[in-house]
Enzyme design. Sequence first.
Site, PDB file in Angstrom:
ATOM      1  N   ASP A   1       0.841  -1.195   0.000  1.00  0.00           N
ATOM      2  CA  ASP A   1       0.000   0.000   0.000  1.00  0.00           C
ATOM      3  C   ASP A   1       0.874   1.242   0.000  1.00  0.00           C
ATOM      4  OD1 ASP A   1      -0.164   1.217   3.145  1.00  0.00           O
ATOM      5  OD2 ASP A   1       0.483  -0.869   2.944  1.00  0.00           O
ATOM      6  N   SER A   2       0.451   2.268  -0.739  1.00  0.00           N
ATOM      7  CA  SER A   2       1.133   3.555  -0.765  1.00  0.00           C
ATOM      8  C   SER A   2       2.600   3.379  -1.156  1.00  0.00           C
ATOM      9  CB  SER A   2       0.969   4.244   0.598  1.00  0.00           C
ATOM     10  OG  SER A   2       1.382   5.587   0.549  1.00  0.00           O
TER      11      SER A   2
END
Length: 291
Positions: free
Chosen positions: A138-139
Amino acid sequence: MPDTPMDQLLRRITEKTGHWGRETTLDAMREGFEDLISGGREAALRHEVIGGIPAAWTGAGEGVLLYCHGGGYQMGSLRSHGPLMADLAKAAGVRVLGFDYRLAPEHRYPAAAEDALSVYRALLASGTDPRRLAIAGDSAGAGLALGTLLRARAEGLPLPAAAVFLSPWVDMQARGTSYDSNAAQDPLTQKSKVLAMVRAYLGRGGDPADPLASPVNGDLAGLPEMLIHVGSHETVLGDSELLLERARAAGVSVELVVWAGMVHHFQVFPELPEAESSISQIGAFLRRRIG
């Protein structure tokens, strides 16, 4: 009108991060980030060292998901993302392996990338079948996962069967117009903060266009099938759109799902019904590919 789950979440984010300023220490921000992302939940993790890197497993199954946590390369840990790892393991029916890579600014680029590749290489060396292996993040963790695919391919290592990117931050040049159009709607990833994280990660004189730092600039040909989930209110929405465009142009099978009204890496916030739905869809995708 009663508060919506998103109203409650935005208030929680403000309470946890709204007071951060120049006087806030990095240690305090790291602790606050862990509290925010974990939501006070604790996952049952089985800790070990893999490829010389502190790591931990959760879940059960034949398939393996290598998970790279987010946090702008400066924050995040097995503690912050352990609950999300456990959620993904349950949804997909696989074992999930996360790891604590070295963080900036103490350890600048390419320290995190080196750690991720070490774990990936060790997984393969231990006998993990790449046909039953996927990688996700994520991210910043999504950028780390995508960069790991590029590095693994360059070394001639077998690639995993699939990749999943949650709210991917893959463009350190911050070219997306969504940084401006969604600025008022996403409390976690304002452009000025993102560019500050770039400087902290790359160091003075670092090149944000480097394909191994901004993997969306790399040659994506031959990479495994990708699934991207992102919120419509995210400032990094443009990163997902650029990744979709470039992956398709390179002949990669890729699907982008944009979740209406969602903010950055919304899957870590269990109070949002959309978080459960997104994780369920990701789990179904992984079951089909490696489960």
